[in-house]
Design an enzyme around this catalytic site. Structure first.
Site, PDB file in Angstrom:
ATOM      1  CD  GLU A   1       0.306  33.516   4.272  1.00  0.00           C
ATOM      2  OE1 GLU A   1       1.122  32.660   4.675  1.00  0.00           O
ATOM      3  OE2 GLU A   1      -0.895  33.492   4.558  1.00  0.00           O
TER       4      GLU A   1
ATOM      5  CG  HIS B   1     -11.137  29.577  12.986  1.00  0.00           C
ATOM      6  ND1 HIS B   1     -11.099  30.334  14.127  1.00  0.00           N
ATOM      7  CD2 HIS B   1     -10.464  30.286  12.042  1.00  0.00           C
ATOM      8  CE1 HIS B   1     -10.468  31.472  13.882  1.00  0.00           C
ATOM      9  NE2 HIS B   1     -10.067  31.461  12.621  1.00  0.00           N
TER      10      HIS B   1
ATOM     11  CG  HIS C   1      -6.474  37.117   6.667  1.00  0.00           C
ATOM     12  ND1 HIS C   1      -7.675  37.740   6.815  1.00  0.00           N
ATOM     13  CD2 HIS C   1      -6.074  36.765   7.914  1.00  0.00           C
ATOM     14  CE1 HIS C   1      -7.989  37.785   8.105  1.00  0.00           C
ATOM     15  NE2 HIS C   1      -7.037  37.194   8.790  1.00  0.00           N
TER      16      HIS C   1
ATOM     17  NE  ARG D   1      -4.822  35.719  18.292  1.00  0.00           N
ATOM     18  CZ  ARG D   1      -4.865  36.720  17.403  1.00  0.00           C
ATOM     19  NH1 ARG D   1      -5.076  36.463  16.131  1.00  0.00           N
ATOM     20  NH2 ARG D   1      -4.727  37.959  17.791  1.00  0.00           N
TER      21      ARG D   1
ATOM     22  CG  HIS E   1      -1.919  32.502  14.695  1.00  0.00           C
ATOM     23  ND1 HIS E   1      -2.568  33.648  14.315  1.00  0.00           N
ATOM     24  CD2 HIS E   1      -0.936  32.895  15.538  1.00  0.00           C
ATOM     25  CE1 HIS E   1      -1.991  34.692  14.890  1.00  0.00           C
ATOM     26  NE2 HIS E   1      -1.002  34.263  15.655  1.00  0.00           N
TER      27      HIS E   1
ATOM     28  CD  GLU F   1      -1.040  31.663  10.225  1.00  0.00           C
ATOM     29  OE1 GLU F   1      -1.371  31.475   9.052  1.00  0.00           O
ATOM     30  OE2 GLU F   1      -1.810  32.106  11.102  1.00  0.00           O
TER      31      GLU F   1
ATOM     32  NE  ARG G   1      -7.850  35.271  20.171  1.00  0.00           N
ATOM     33  CZ  ARG G   1      -7.928  36.484  19.625  1.00  0.00           C
ATOM     34  NH1 ARG G   1      -8.594  36.648  18.515  1.00  0.00           N
ATOM     35  NH2 ARG G   1      -7.348  37.516  20.181  1.00  0.00           N
TER      36      ARG G   1
ATOM     37  CG  ASN H   1      -5.233  28.634   9.800  1.00  0.00           C
ATOM     38  OD1 ASN H   1      -5.800  28.169  10.780  1.00  0.00           O
ATOM     39  ND2 ASN H   1      -4.479  29.706   9.862  1.00  0.00           N
TER      40      ASN H   1
ATOM     41  CB  THR I   1      -3.732  38.065  11.492  1.00  0.00           C
ATOM     42  OG1 THR I   1      -3.622  36.933  12.351  1.00  0.00           O
ATOM     43  CG2 THR I   1      -2.393  38.757  11.396  1.00  0.00           C
TER      44      THR I   1
HETATM   45  N1  PXP Z   1      -2.337  33.393   6.549  1.00  0.00           N
HETATM   46  C1  PXP Z   1      -2.045  34.019   7.709  1.00  0.00           C
HETATM   47  C2  PXP Z   1      -0.665  34.553   7.892  1.00  0.00           C
HETATM   48  C3  PXP Z   1      -3.002  34.147   8.732  1.00  0.00           C
HETATM   49  O1  PXP Z   1      -2.694  34.791   9.858  1.00  0.00           O
HETATM   50  C4  PXP Z   1      -4.266  33.557   8.530  1.00  0.00           C
HETATM   51  C5  PXP Z   1      -5.295  33.622   9.617  1.00  0.00           C
HETATM   52  O2  PXP Z   1      -4.815  33.009  10.752  1.00  0.00           O
HETATM   53  C6  PXP Z   1      -4.511  32.896   7.325  1.00  0.00           C
HETATM   54  C7  PXP Z   1      -3.541  32.857   6.342  1.00  0.00           C
HETATM   55  C8  PXP Z   1      -5.817  32.225   7.050  1.00  0.00           C
HETATM   56  O3  PXP Z   1      -6.844  33.159   7.017  1.00  0.00           O
HETATM   57  P1  PXP Z   1      -8.342  32.666   6.962  1.00  0.00           P
HETATM   58  O4  PXP Z   1      -8.581  31.877   8.216  1.00  0.00           O
HETATM   59  O5  PXP Z   1      -9.124  33.926   6.897  1.00  0.00           O
HETATM   60  O6  PXP Z   1      -8.481  31.819   5.743  1.00  0.00           O
END
Ligand code: PXP
Length: 252
Positions: A153, A12, A196, A47, A45, A72, A51, A9, A103
Site C-alpha cells: 500500500e 475514527h 492515507h 493500535r 487499525h 492494519e 486509542r 477505514n 501513521t
Molecule cells: N492506509 C493505511 C495503511 C493507514 O494506516 C491509514 C490510516 O490508518 C489509512 C490507509 C487511512 O488513512 P486516512 O484515515 O487518512 O484516510
C-alpha cells in the site's frame, strides 16, 4: 482497466465513541453502512495503545461483517498473535510510534527485513493476504518483493499534504512519484494499493492510476459524515473514484 476497490477505514468512528467511553457510535454499524454505500472492504487499525479500535471491535468485525476485513497492524508479536487468531482476509503491516497522531510514514522494509520476515511468513502461511504500507519509493518496493509480500500500500500522506499546502509543483512531483511507484511495483508482480489522507479533492488523480487496485480511506469520510452522513460521504467518494477511472480509461 481493473476495478478499483474501496476499503473504508472505520478507526475514527471508534475515536468518537471512545471520547465518551460508551458504545456509540458503533464501528460495526459504520461497517454495515459502508457496505450498503458501496465499500468493498473494511479496514481497521488495532493500535498498540488501543486509542480507537479495541480488541472487542476486531472480534465483532471479524465475525459479523459481510465484507473482507483488512487489519492494519504493527509488526509485533502481540499483533501477529491477534491476526492469527482472527484470520482477517488481509493484514497491512504499518509502522507505529506511540507519540504519533497517525501513521506518519511507510514502514522501512529495507532496514526492517529481518524483523518483518517471520511476521510476513506467518501471516501468509495462515492464508492472510499481506500488504506492507510503504512510501512510494523503488527501494521499498524491491524490499517488499524480497520479503514475499504480495501487496504493497503506497502512502499518499505527503501527496495529500502537498495539495493542502497549495504547492502545485510539489503536488505534481509527489503524484508522479506515486505513479512511478505503482508502475514499478506492478512490474515486480506486486498488487498495488494506496491510502492515507485522501479526500474528495485528492482522490481522483490517485484513482486514475490504472495499476492501483484498492484505496483505503478513513479520516476524511468520518469527518465528512458529520456534515452529510456516512452513507452520502462514501457514495460520493465511490462516485469520484469511478469517474476518475472512467475518464482515465477514455483518455487511453
Ligand atoms: N492506509 C493505511 C495503511 C493507514 O494506516 C491509514 C490510516 O490508518 C489509512 C490507509 C487511512 O488513512 P486516512 O484515515 O487518512 O484516510
Amino acid at each position: 482497466m481493473k476495478a478499483l476497490r474501496l476499503g473504508v477505514n472505520i478507526d475514527h468512528v471508534a475515536t468518537i465513541r471512545n471520547a465518551r467511553g460508551g458504545a456509540h457510535p458503533d464501528p460495526l454499524r459504520a461497517a454495515q453502512i459502508a457496505k450498503a454505500a458501496g465499500a468493498d472492504g473494511i479496514t481497521a487499525h488495532l493500535r498498540e495503545d488501543r486509542r480507537h479500535i479495541s480488541d472487542a471491535d476486531i472480534d465483532r468485525l471479524s465475525r459479523e461483517i459481510a465484507l473482507p476485513l483488512n487489519l492494519e497492524m504493527a509488526a509485533t508479536e502481540e499483533m501477529l498473535e491477534i491476526a492469527l487468531r482472527h484470520k482477517p482476509h488481509a493484514a497491512c503491516i504499518v509502522p507505529e510510534k506511540r507519540e504519533e497522531r497517525t501513521t506518519e510514514g511507510g514502514i522501512d522494509a529495507v532496514g526492517g527485513h529481518n524483523r518483518l520476515q517471520p511476521i510476513v511468513r506467518a501471516l501468509k502461511n495462515a492464508g492472510i493476504r499481506v500488504s506492507l504500507f510503504v512510501e512510494p519509493d523503488k527501494r521499498q518496493l524491491d524490499a517488499a518483493k524480497a520479503l514475499g509480500a504480495p501487496v504493497v500500500e503506497l502512502h499518499t500522506g505527503a501527496y495529500c499534504e502537498a495539495w493542502a499546502s497549495g504547492d502545485r509543483a510539489l503536488f505534481d512531483t509527489l503524484l508522479e512519484k506515486v505513479r512511478v511507484a505503482a508502475r514499478y511495483g506492478t512490474a515486480l508482480g506486486l498488487e498495488i494499493h494506496a491510502g492515507h489522507g485522501l479526500g474528495f479533492d485528492t482522490v481522483k488523480p490517485i484513482a486514475a492510476i490504472s495499476e492501483i487496485h484498492e484505496l483505503n480511506i478513513g479520516h476524511f469520510l468520518v469527518g465528512e459524515a458529520i456534515f452529510t452522513g456516512l452513507d452520502a460521504a462514501i457514495r460520493r467518494m465511490r462516485a469520484l473514484m469511478d469517474e476518475a477511472r472512467a475518464e482515465a480509461g477514455a483518455a487511453r
